[in-house]
Design a protein around this motif. Structure first.
Motif, PDB file in Angstrom:
ATOM      1  N   GLY A  33       0.855  -1.178   0.000  1.00 36.91           N
ATOM      2  CA  GLY A  33       0.000   0.000   0.000  1.00 36.91           C
ATOM      3  C   GLY A  33       0.893   1.231   0.000  1.00 36.91           C
ATOM      4  N   ILE A  34       0.464   2.270  -0.675  1.00 33.34           N
ATOM      5  CA  ILE A  34       1.294   3.465  -0.818  1.00 33.34           C
ATOM      6  C   ILE A  34       0.559   4.679  -0.282  1.00 33.34           C
ATOM      7  CG2 ILE A  34       2.512   4.971  -2.422  1.00 33.34           C
ATOM      8  CD1 ILE A  34       3.678   2.185  -2.315  1.00 33.34           C
ATOM      9  N   GLY A  35       1.298   5.496   0.436  1.00 34.39           N
ATOM     10  CA  GLY A  35       0.733   6.745   0.936  1.00 34.39           C
ATOM     11  C   GLY A  35       1.626   7.920   0.622  1.00 34.39           C
ATOM     12  N   TRP A  36       1.020   9.070   0.483  1.00 35.06           N
ATOM     13  CA  TRP A  36       1.736  10.342   0.421  1.00 35.06           C
ATOM     14  C   TRP A  36       1.506  11.069   1.744  1.00 35.06           C
ATOM     15  CZ3 TRP A  36       5.189  12.073  -3.063  1.00 35.06           C
ATOM     16  CH2 TRP A  36       5.221  11.455  -4.314  1.00 35.06           C
ATOM     17  N   PHE A  37       2.583  11.558   2.312  1.00 36.83           N
ATOM     18  CA  PHE A  37       2.542  12.315   3.546  1.00 36.83           C
ATOM     19  C   PHE A  37       3.221  13.653   3.293  1.00 36.83           C
ATOM     20  CE2 PHE A  37       1.309   9.066   6.721  1.00 36.83           C
ATOM     21  CZ  PHE A  37       1.354   7.945   5.912  1.00 36.83           C
ATOM     22  N   GLU A  46       1.889  14.569   8.323  1.00 42.33           N
ATOM     23  CA  GLU A  46       0.481  14.224   8.212  1.00 42.33           C
ATOM     24  C   GLU A  46       0.216  13.442   6.914  1.00 42.33           C
ATOM     25  OE1 GLU A  46      -2.386  17.291   7.546  1.00 42.33           O
ATOM     26  OE2 GLU A  46      -1.050  18.494   6.301  1.00 42.33           O
ATOM     27  N   GLY A  47      -0.739  12.553   6.986  1.00 40.07           N
ATOM     28  CA  GLY A  47      -1.131  11.790   5.816  1.00 40.07           C
ATOM     29  C   GLY A  47      -1.948  12.646   4.863  1.00 40.07           C
ATOM     30  N   VAL A  48      -1.675  12.520   3.587  1.00 45.27           N
ATOM     31  CA  VAL A  48      -2.371  13.276   2.560  1.00 45.27           C
ATOM     32  C   VAL A  48      -3.320  12.365   1.768  1.00 45.27           C
ATOM     33  CG1 VAL A  48      -2.058  14.598   0.441  1.00 45.27           C
ATOM     34  CG2 VAL A  48      -0.476  14.918   2.357  1.00 45.27           C
ATOM     35  N   ALA A  49      -2.787  11.252   1.302  1.00 49.81           N
ATOM     36  CA  ALA A  49      -3.586  10.329   0.494  1.00 49.81           C
ATOM     37  C   ALA A  49      -2.933   8.968   0.534  1.00 49.81           C
ATOM     38  CB  ALA A  49      -3.687  10.813  -0.956  1.00 49.81           C
ATOM     39  N   CYS A  50      -3.736   7.937   0.342  1.00 54.93           N
ATOM     40  CA  CYS A  50      -3.172   6.600   0.255  1.00 54.93           C
ATOM     41  C   CYS A  50      -3.972   5.784  -0.759  1.00 54.93           C
ATOM     42  CB  CYS A  50      -3.126   5.905   1.609  1.00 54.93           C
ATOM     43  SG  CYS A  50      -4.720   5.647   2.364  1.00 54.93           S
ATOM     44  N   ILE A  51      -3.332   4.745  -1.275  1.00 58.34           N
ATOM     45  CA  ILE A  51      -3.950   3.925  -2.304  1.00 58.34           C
ATOM     46  C   ILE A  51      -3.628   2.471  -2.032  1.00 58.34           C
ATOM     47  CG2 ILE A  51      -1.978   4.166  -3.893  1.00 58.34           C
ATOM     48  CD1 ILE A  51      -4.095   4.378  -6.178  1.00 58.34           C
ATOM     49  N   ARG A  54      -3.735  -2.723  -5.248  1.00 56.88           N
ATOM     50  CA  ARG A  54      -4.182  -2.871  -6.642  1.00 56.88           C
ATOM     51  C   ARG A  54      -4.684  -1.571  -7.233  1.00 56.88           C
ATOM     52  NH1 ARG A  54      -8.110  -8.024  -6.394  1.00 56.88           N
ATOM     53  NH2 ARG A  54      -8.843  -6.846  -4.586  1.00 56.88           N
ATOM     54  N   GLY A  55      -4.724  -0.521  -6.408  1.00 56.53           N
ATOM     55  CA  GLY A  55      -5.172   0.769  -6.915  1.00 56.53           C
ATOM     56  C   GLY A  55      -6.674   0.911  -7.006  1.00 56.53           C
ATOM     57  N   ASP A  56      -7.405   0.004  -6.370  1.00 53.05           N
ATOM     58  CA  ASP A  56      -8.864   0.041  -6.485  1.00 53.05           C
ATOM     59  C   ASP A  56      -9.528   0.772  -5.329  1.00 53.05           C
ATOM     60  OD1 ASP A  56      -9.404  -3.466  -5.456  1.00 53.05           O
ATOM     61  OD2 ASP A  56      -8.138  -1.876  -4.656  1.00 53.05           O
ATOM     62  N   SER A  57      -8.719   1.289  -4.410  1.00 54.35           N
ATOM     63  CA  SER A  57      -9.261   2.018  -3.276  1.00 54.35           C
ATOM     64  C   SER A  57      -8.286   3.112  -2.883  1.00 54.35           C
ATOM     65  CB  SER A  57      -9.492   1.066  -2.100  1.00 54.35           C
ATOM     66  OG  SER A  57      -9.921   1.768  -0.957  1.00 54.35           O
ATOM     67  N   SER A  58      -8.811   4.302  -2.589  1.00 54.18           N
ATOM     68  CA  SER A  58      -7.956   5.408  -2.160  1.00 54.18           C
ATOM     69  C   SER A  58      -8.700   6.237  -1.125  1.00 54.18           C
ATOM     70  CB  SER A  58      -7.532   6.277  -3.345  1.00 54.18           C
ATOM     71  OG  SER A  58      -8.661   6.788  -4.020  1.00 54.18           O
ATOM     72  N   THR A  59      -7.942   6.888  -0.277  1.00 52.92           N
ATOM     73  CA  THR A  59      -8.511   7.785   0.722  1.00 52.92           C
ATOM     74  C   THR A  59      -7.692   9.062   0.757  1.00 52.92           C
ATOM     75  OG1 THR A  59      -7.211   6.797   2.502  1.00 52.92           O
ATOM     76  CG2 THR A  59      -9.415   5.910   2.158  1.00 52.92           C
ATOM     77  N   TYR A  60      -8.338  10.133   1.226  1.00 50.70           N
ATOM     78  CA  TYR A  60      -7.712  11.450   1.223  1.00 50.70           C
ATOM     79  C   TYR A  60      -7.966  12.159   2.546  1.00 50.70           C
ATOM     80  CZ  TYR A  60      -7.509  10.705  -3.802  1.00 50.70           C
ATOM     81  OH  TYR A  60      -7.261  10.185  -5.050  1.00 50.70           O
ATOM     82  N   ALA A  61      -7.022  12.988   2.921  1.00 46.21           N
ATOM     83  CA  ALA A  61      -7.250  13.898   4.038  1.00 46.21           C
ATOM     84  C   ALA A  61      -8.331  14.895   3.637  1.00 46.21           C
ATOM     85  CB  ALA A  61      -5.959  14.627   4.388  1.00 46.21           C
ATOM     86  N   ASP A  62      -9.119  15.318   4.605  1.00 46.53           N
ATOM     87  CA  ASP A  62     -10.193  16.270   4.308  1.00 46.53           C
ATOM     88  C   ASP A  62      -9.653  17.539   3.654  1.00 46.53           C
ATOM     89  OD1 ASP A  62     -12.237  15.543   7.253  1.00 46.53           O
ATOM     90  OD2 ASP A  62     -12.120  14.579   5.281  1.00 46.53           O
ATOM     91  N   SER A  63      -8.450  17.937   4.037  1.00 38.68           N
ATOM     92  CA  SER A  63      -7.886  19.196   3.554  1.00 38.68           C
ATOM     93  C   SER A  63      -7.549  19.164   2.061  1.00 38.68           C
ATOM     94  CB  SER A  63      -6.629  19.544   4.355  1.00 38.68           C
ATOM     95  OG  SER A  63      -5.680  18.513   4.263  1.00 38.68           O
ATOM     96  N   VAL A  64      -7.465  17.967   1.465  1.00 37.72           N
ATOM     97  CA  VAL A  64      -7.079  17.885   0.051  1.00 37.72           C
ATOM     98  C   VAL A  64      -8.152  17.230  -0.816  1.00 37.72           C
ATOM     99  CG1 VAL A  64      -4.652  17.745   0.752  1.00 37.72           C
ATOM    100  CG2 VAL A  64      -5.893  15.640   0.167  1.00 37.72           C
ATOM    101  N   LYS A  65      -9.231  16.777  -0.217  1.00 40.56           N
ATOM    102  CA  LYS A  65     -10.292  16.123  -0.995  1.00 40.56           C
ATOM    103  C   LYS A  65     -10.809  17.036  -2.090  1.00 40.56           C
ATOM    104  CE  LYS A  65     -12.211  12.807   2.302  1.00 40.56           C
ATOM    105  NZ  LYS A  65     -13.319  12.520   3.247  1.00 40.56           N
ATOM    106  N   GLY A  66     -10.951  16.479  -3.271  1.00 43.85           N
ATOM    107  CA  GLY A  66     -11.441  17.249  -4.413  1.00 43.85           C
ATOM    108  C   GLY A  66     -10.361  18.024  -5.137  1.00 43.85           C
ATOM    109  N   LEU A  80       1.635   8.314  -8.416  1.00 46.64           N
ATOM    110  CA  LEU A  80       1.535   9.737  -8.705  1.00 46.64           C
ATOM    111  C   LEU A  80       0.614  10.425  -7.712  1.00 46.64           C
ATOM    112  CD1 LEU A  80       1.049   9.550 -12.581  1.00 46.64           C
ATOM    113  CD2 LEU A  80       3.181   9.881 -11.336  1.00 46.64           C
ATOM    114  N   LEU A  81       0.879  11.693  -7.494  1.00 42.17           N
ATOM    115  CA  LEU A  81      -0.028  12.544  -6.732  1.00 42.17           C
ATOM    116  C   LEU A  81      -0.255  13.807  -7.552  1.00 42.17           C
ATOM    117  CD1 LEU A  81      -1.613  12.819  -4.042  1.00 42.17           C
ATOM    118  CD2 LEU A  81       0.296  14.216  -3.221  1.00 42.17           C
TER     119      LEU A  81
END
Length: 116
Positions: A33-37, A46-51, A54-66, A80-81
């Motif tokens: 699993g890969i994350g950007w901090f 702080e965590g920014v995003a993770c995937i 297989r790349g079929d699921s990702s989550t984001y910090a509220d501050s960067v969503k959208g 990539l980010l």
């Protein structure tokens, strides 16, 4: 042994975009699993995003969503980010992290500065 190298950072004006890359060597990324901090001066990491592996699921910090999008291409051993609509508060060193079981591997980071 897996090694991660980030690139793509730089200085951009508010509202601009950057695309960060995390390229792996030594092993294939598909087992991790890969994350950007990020870490701003005087602040903790702080965590920014993770995937998922297989790349079929990702989550984001509220501050960067959208605004930010994480993606991965396991065939190219790359994550990539895409960062759009950047704000001054996005200024930080951005790190790529690969995690699998007890293995927790970090890149050296890439600086992102958002300033007018």
């Amino acid at each position: 042994q897996l090694q991660l190298v980030e690139s793509g950072g730089g200085e951009v004006q508010p509202g601009g975009s950057l695309r960060l890359s995390c390229v792996a060597s030594g092993e294939t990324l598909d087992g991790y699993g890969i994350g950007w901090f990020r870490q701003a001066p005087g602040s903790g990491r702080e965590g920014v995003a993770c995937i998922s592996r297989r790349g079929d699921s990702s989550t984001y910090a509220d501050s960067v969503k959208g605004r930010f999008t994480i993606s991965r291409d396991n065939a190219k051993n790359t994550v990539l980010l895409q960062m759009n609509s950047l704000k001054p508060e996005d200024t930080a060193v951005y790190y790529c992290n690969a995690k699998s079981g007890l293995f927790d591997i970090w890149g050296q980071g890439t600086q992102v500065t958002v300033s007018s």
